[in-house]
Design an enzyme around this catalytic site. Structure first.
Site, short mmCIF file in Angstrom:
data_model
loop_
_atom_site.label_atom_id
_atom_site.label_comp_id
_atom_site.label_asym_id
_atom_site.label_seq_id
_atom_site.Cartn_x
_atom_site.Cartn_y
_atom_site.Cartn_z
N ASP A 194 1.78 -23.41 46.82
CA ASP A 194 2.64 -23.97 48.09
C ASP A 194 2.24 -22.59 49.80
OD1 ASP A 194 3.57 -26.71 49.24
OD2 ASP A 194 4.82 -24.58 49.85
N ARG B 283 -3.47 -25.00 55.36
CA ARG B 283 -3.38 -26.56 55.91
C ARG B 283 -2.29 -26.04 57.38
NH1 ARG B 283 1.19 -29.09 52.71
NH2 ARG B 283 1.36 -30.54 54.30
N SER C 270 3.88 -30.28 48.72
CA SER C 270 4.40 -29.01 49.38
C SER C 270 5.77 -29.21 48.71
CB SER C 270 4.18 -28.94 49.90
OG SER C 270 4.52 -27.96 51.83
#
Ligand code: URA
Ligand code: CA
Length: 433
Positions: A161, A168, A183
């Site tokens: 993550d 991201r 997440s």
């Protein structure tokens, strides 16, 4: 398995299998799958979404990418609370000792992080001597003894993550419900909670500005949690204005002390009772939220909640004399009153702007390496719905710097006054089971 085939599959709106998702997350964590392919996959997910089954597999794969905390040595159902974050959200400081006082074991792993104020650990460190550098054994021993302890975040929690969130962030793919939900939930699940209460905030000071987005995120997280066998529920709460009065680390500790005695701001108390009652029910210490609420009010009134807070702080090195004498908490050199420039009803307090004003004072970290000033922050004297006369103090600035011009300007910008009585937003919009 080839990554390019999987990207194509997702791009065209098809469902990935558990094997494919495991391959994706393992390969990306180990570095075998490069950033550019993961970036393309994230964008494909952004547009095509993920099924409920895919979300569960993704969350599980991320949980398995790192260490998983084993809390089985603690008896009882361990319930964790997670908030998607807001401005002046003092709830964790209140909730941990509050629910512990009615017998719910709280084994809290917390962080520092960036934000308008510090994280839970920073706030607690405003209590002189308090520290979270305790061994896992000590942590478990303390929860079994006091029902509550806080430990710093393990470095190796959900590394997948960590890496994916960073990617991201720079590929415009943060804002995807399946990716956000997995997440957040992967971190909660890896931290070992048996059950999870989520506080999903909505409004201008929240990550999810629109209520429909907040509801969608909450549903996604509840489904993931229940899908992996951790009893999960969520509430949608208001973050269009800051919660409570205090925004700042030591100031929020003081606010938490008041609230644990039932003398805190009404909205903060209400939210703590709502979240807390669901925690108590999930921990099976009460049958209904109503019964749980009565139990929580009782420990606020009879002093047990505050007593539990003292025990918790003292067990981790804290000087608990600050509880009876909060002037011993870090205190700013200067206070300034920001006075109303007109008469009227407060119709809006833009939470984001208030948060930024607190950060400018030094209450929060701008970058990972900033040091925060535990003493500084803001205390709101007026909230939405209140009537103010010109000249009334609306906000008190606690500063270690004599020049608060910029902060004052931001506060004026955040407040809107109108002539007609203003509508007070509901505190809790919805519960999602
Ligand atoms: N917070 C998280 O932890 N993850 C996200 O993806 C978004 C917000
Ligand atoms: Ca507050």
């Amino acid at each position: 398995m080839r990554m390019v085939d999987m990207i194509e599959k997702k791009r065209d709106g098809n469902e990935l299998s558990k094997e494919e998702i495991d391959f994706l997350i393992n390969g990306y964590t180990s570095g075998e799958i490069p950033d550019y392919q993961m970036a393309a996959m994230s964008m494909a997910i952004y547009y095509q979404g993920m099924t409920q089954q895919e979300r569960v597999y993704l969350t599980e794969a991320m949980v398995k990418s790192g260490e998983q905390i084993d809390l089985s040595a603690i008896s009882g159902i361990k319930v964790d609370k997670h908030s998607t974050g807001g401005v002046g959200d003092t709830t964790t400081l209140v909730l941990a000792p509050l629910v512990a006082a009615v017998g719910v074991p709280v084994a809290k792993m917390s962080g520092r992080g960036l934000g308008h104020t510090g994280g839970t650990i920073d706030k607690l460190e405003a209590v002189p001597g308090f520290h979270v550098e305790i061994s896992n054994e000590e942590f478990i021993k303390l929860v079994n003894k006091n029902n509550v302890a806080v430990i710093g975040q393990t470095a190796n929690l959900t590394p997948a993550d960590k890496k994916l969130y960073g990617l991201r962030d720079v590929t415009a793919t943060v804002n995807s419900i399946p990716l956000i939900a997995s997440s957040i939930m992967s971190k909660k699940i890896a931290s070992g909670a048996d059950a999870i209460v989520l506080d999903v905030k909505t409004g201008n000071g929240a990550f999810m500005k629109e209520i429909d987005d907040a509801i969608e995120l909450a549903k996604a997280m509840v489904e993931i949690g229940n899908g992996v066998g951790r009893h999960t529920m969520a509430i949608i709460s208001d973050m269009s204005q800051p919660l409570g009065y205090a925004i700042g680390n030591a100031l929020e500790v003081k606010e938490a002390i008041d609230t644990l005695q039932g003398k805190g701001p009404q909205d903060l108390q209400d939210l703590c009772l709502t979240l807390g009652s669901h925690m108590v029910v999930l921990a099976k210490k009460a049958e209904t939220p109503q019964e749980a609420r009565r139990m929580l009010l009782e420990v606020m009134e009879n002093g047990k909640a505050l007593e539990t807070f003292k025990l918790f702080l003292a067990s981790q090195g804290g000087d608990v004399s600050v509880i009876d004498d909060p002037t011993k908490l870090p205190t700013a050199k200067y206070t300034f009153e920001v006075k109303a420039r007109e008469t009227g009803y407060v119709s809006e307090i833009v939470a984001d702007q208030i948060g930024t004003a607190a950060m400018v004072l030094g209450a929060g970290r701008v970058t990972k390496d900033s040091t925060i000033d535990l003493a500084v922050g803001l205390v709101l004297n007026k909230k939405v719905g209140d009537f103010v006369n010109v000249g009334d103090p609306i906000v008190t600035i606690h500063s270690n710097n004599e020049n608060v011009e910029d902060v004052t300007k931001r506060i004026y910008e955040a407040y809107t006054l109108v002539n007609e009585p203003a509508k007070i937003p509901p505190l809790v919009y919805k519960e999602i089971m």
